[in-house]
Design a protein around this motif. Structure first.
Motif, PDB file in Angstrom:
ATOM      1  N   THR A 341      -5.649   0.317  18.427  1.00  0.00           N
ATOM      2  CA  THR A 341      -4.233   0.655  18.541  1.00  0.00           C
ATOM      3  C   THR A 341      -3.948   2.027  17.934  1.00  0.00           C
ATOM      4  N   ARG A 342      -2.787   2.582  18.266  1.00  0.00           N
ATOM      5  CA  ARG A 342      -2.378   3.852  17.657  1.00  0.00           C
ATOM      6  C   ARG A 342      -1.286   3.563  16.647  1.00  0.00           C
ATOM      7  N   ARG A 343      -1.528   3.919  15.401  1.00  0.00           N
ATOM      8  CA  ARG A 343      -0.565   3.574  14.365  1.00  0.00           C
ATOM      9  C   ARG A 343      -0.807   4.388  13.103  1.00  0.00           C
ATOM     10  N   ALA A 344       0.268   4.715  12.402  1.00  0.00           N
ATOM     11  CA  ALA A 344       0.126   5.306  11.071  1.00  0.00           C
ATOM     12  C   ALA A 344       1.138   4.620  10.177  1.00  0.00           C
ATOM     13  N   GLU A 345       0.675   4.113   9.045  1.00  0.00           N
ATOM     14  CA  GLU A 345       1.605   3.394   8.173  1.00  0.00           C
ATOM     15  C   GLU A 345       1.125   3.337   6.742  1.00  0.00           C
ATOM     16  N   ILE A 346       2.090   3.073   5.861  1.00  0.00           N
ATOM     17  CA  ILE A 346       1.785   2.844   4.451  1.00  0.00           C
ATOM     18  C   ILE A 346       2.173   1.403   4.160  1.00  0.00           C
ATOM     19  N   ARG A 347       1.275   0.661   3.557  1.00  0.00           N
ATOM     20  CA  ARG A 347       1.575  -0.732   3.227  1.00  0.00           C
ATOM     21  C   ARG A 347       1.461  -0.909   1.724  1.00  0.00           C
ATOM     22  N   ILE A 348       2.490  -1.443   1.147  1.00  0.00           N
ATOM     23  CA  ILE A 348       2.518  -1.626  -0.299  1.00  0.00           C
ATOM     24  C   ILE A 348       2.545  -3.121  -0.566  1.00  0.00           C
ATOM     25  N   GLN A 349       1.489  -3.620  -1.157  1.00  0.00           N
ATOM     26  CA  GLN A 349       1.423  -5.060  -1.423  1.00  0.00           C
ATOM     27  C   GLN A 349       1.766  -5.326  -2.887  1.00  0.00           C
ATOM     28  N   PHE A 350       2.736  -6.205  -3.083  1.00  0.00           N
ATOM     29  CA  PHE A 350       3.208  -6.498  -4.436  1.00  0.00           C
ATOM     30  C   PHE A 350       2.404  -7.631  -5.063  1.00  0.00           C
ATOM     31  N   ARG A 351       2.572  -7.766  -6.344  1.00  0.00           N
ATOM     32  CA  ARG A 351       1.841  -8.807  -7.089  1.00  0.00           C
ATOM     33  C   ARG A 351       2.396 -10.193  -6.805  1.00  0.00           C
ATOM     34  N   HIS A 352       1.659 -11.185  -7.268  1.00  0.00           N
ATOM     35  CA  HIS A 352       2.134 -12.567  -7.138  1.00  0.00           C
ATOM     36  C   HIS A 352       3.367 -12.772  -8.009  1.00  0.00           C
ATOM     37  N   VAL A 353       4.201 -13.711  -7.610  1.00  0.00           N
ATOM     38  CA  VAL A 353       5.359 -14.066  -8.441  1.00  0.00           C
ATOM     39  C   VAL A 353       4.827 -14.901  -9.614  1.00  0.00           C
ATOM     40  N   PRO A 354       5.079 -14.470 -10.838  1.00  0.00           N
ATOM     41  CA  PRO A 354       4.551 -15.245 -11.966  1.00  0.00           C
ATOM     42  C   PRO A 354       5.212 -16.630 -12.011  1.00  0.00           C
ATOM     43  N   GLY A 355       4.421 -17.646 -12.243  1.00  0.00           N
ATOM     44  CA  GLY A 355       4.942 -19.009 -12.322  1.00  0.00           C
ATOM     45  C   GLY A 355       5.676 -19.439 -11.073  1.00  0.00           C
TER      46      GLY A 355
END
Ligand code: BG6
Length: 489
Positions: A341-355
């Motif tokens: 595919t043709r694509r350009a992107e930034i992906r920001i993955q956040f941390r787990h929710v504590p508890g």
């Protein structure tokens, strides 16, 4: 006050970039009324050509893409009347003196500023800088020069080029283009971060687990192999386009929005980045593949590519910013040609929710429950945030949904090509979106050791079929840092 004018000389006027990007961008600027009232455009190249011939070539690439207003043909005509051609040698001061005479003729006594767009291979940059600055500098207005990558092949050759240009031009006069900085969503990165309360407080190692900067194209080198083979994907895409996005993503807030303040912050974050190591890189090269009865050629089948080339057309890399904000956060890059595919992107993955109270509902995989912010640069520009949501109904089931800002739905507007923005900025003397020499140096510093190691060890790229998702090695590299590519689902 005396009347003023701007002359734009496209050096290398018969080249691909000029035809596909520069002239169309100049026309779009003219069409939208962004060029100064009086302007002159010159095409400069070695081949002999008349003004009329240049106009015919240019007009074949111009479209009235903005809308189909009736006066478009008329506008094209008027625009072409301001386009001229001059044939000369790149290293000849004399050729530029002759150009100077023609320019003066068109400038007709106005206070003239001159922009030179060097749309030529970099080994000619210094020659042209010398002959143009001696033979055709503006006498009253400013003289500026736009150059575009490749700025060398590594730290040394880049420094050599910088020094070569510095003999004839001041840093102030040099506009180094990275056309990704002219893309709407890349420019918007700072707005997103610094004008919204809800993102910036989360923008650090405390809440962000990893960042992914992904570039893919669904076509191969297709005749551009001669250029490409000398550089490879790391130099072609990562060291510049992807790294620039990382710099804007990761920098501290600039003191003001002035070009120097912004670039000071970009340099700081680039200089905080660890030099990339060989074990943190995976390289690949596409091979031919038959799909639906069609045979897609491998990189080596491109007639412009030397036999048995080991130049990578794909690379994945894990980078780190060693500062207080980003310590330990893997920044993964992936760039490849001839992918699915043709694509350009930034992906920001956040941390787990504590508890997390809803943990049980994600029994199989907590990673799937984390928020992800995606900035899709192209195509279909969008910013979306993946959140967990209760599926409506009596039971308790969660799913992942997108808060989705899709530009085509939100804005009834054509997004300008990045070259339009950048050329206009160069005319306006606005350097925010151009690369400063110390930025360039820092960028090469990160990639030069690994580029050398790849070449010295003659590391063979992993082959992947044309149209696939790239080499399997990219998954392992991500897994090493506990990362799962977000674009695989
Ligand atoms: C150029 C690269 O800088 O960017 C090309 O040299 C690449 O190899 C191109 O195809 C991609 O630009 P865009 O704007 O089409 O994503």
């Amino acid at each position: 006050s005396q009347l003023s004018t701007v002359s734009i000389t496209v050096v290398g006027a018969s080249g691909d970039l000029a035809k596909k990007k520069i002239f169309p961008a100049l026309f779009a600027l003219y069409y939208e009324g962004h060029l100064p009232e009086h302007f002159t455009i010159f095409g400069f190249a070695r081949s002999k050509m008349t003004n009329e011939e240049l106009r015919t070539t240019i007009s074949s690439t111009l479209t009235c893409r903005i809308d189909q207003r009736e006066n478009c043909a008329d506008k094209i005509d008027k625009f072409l009347q301001r386009c001229f051609y001059h044939s000369g040698q790149y290293n000849s001061e004399d050729s530029f003196r002759q150009l100077d005479i023609k320019l003066k003729d068109q400038e007709a006594g106005r206070v003239a500023s001159r922009l030179f767009y060097l749309s030529i291979p970099p080994n000619l940059f210094v020659d042209v800088a010398r002959s143009a600055s001696r033979g055709a500098s503006a006498t009253q207005g400013w003289t500026r020069v736009i150059v575009e990558k490749p700025f060398g092949r590594d730290a040394d050759s880049s420094a050599e080029l910088t020094n070569g240009l510095a003999q004839y031009l001041s840093e102030e006069q040099i506009y180094r283009i990275d056309h990704y900085l002219g893309k709407e969503l890349v420019e918007n990165l700072s707005v997103l971060r610094f004008s919204n309360l809800v993102f910036e407080p989360l923008w650090s190692r405390q809440y962000i687990r990893n960042v992914q900067v992904i570039f893919s194209e669904d076509f191969g080198t297709e005749g551009r192999g001669g250029y490409f083979d000398n550089y490879g994907i790391i130099r072609d895409i990562m060291q510049n386009h992807l790294l620039q996005m990382v710099a804007l993503f990761g920098m501290e807030a600039p003191v003001t929005l002035d070009a120097e303040d912004i670039r000071n912050e970009k340099v700081k974050v680039l200089r905080s980045m660890r030099k990339l190591k060989l074990e943190d890189v995976v390289i690949g090269q596409y091979k031919s593949h038959v799909k639906g009865g069609v045979k897609y050629p491998g990189y080596g089948d491109d007639p412009t590519v030397p036999k048995n080339s080991i130049t990578p057309t794909f690379a994945a890399a894990a980078l780190f910013i060693d500062n207080a904000r980003w310590d330990g956060v893997p920044i993964l890059m992936k760039a490849g040609k001839a992918l699915h595919t043709r694509r350009a992107e930034i992906r920001i993955q956040f941390r787990h929710v504590p508890g997390n109270l809803y943990k049980k509902l994600f029994a199989t995989d907590l990673d799937l429950a984390t928020n992800e912010l995606v900035i899709r640069v192209q195509p279909d520009e969008a910013i979306y945030l993946k959140i967990n949501n209760k599926v409506p109904g009596l039971g308790l089931r969660l799913d992942k949904s997108n808060l989705n800002l899709l530009y085509s739905e939100r804005y009834n507007k054509e997004i300008p090509d990045s070259y339009e923005r950048l050329i206009l900025d160069a005319i306006d003397g606005d350097k925010r979106l151009f690369i400063r020499n110390d930025e360039l140096e820092a960028a090469w510093g990160i990639f030069t050791p690994v580029l050398k190691a790849l070449e010295e060890k003659r590391v063979s790229p992993e082959l992947y079929p044309y149209g696939s998702r790239g080499p399997i090695g990219a998954y392992y590299l991500a897994a090493k840092y506990n990362v799962r590519w977000g674009d695989m689902g």
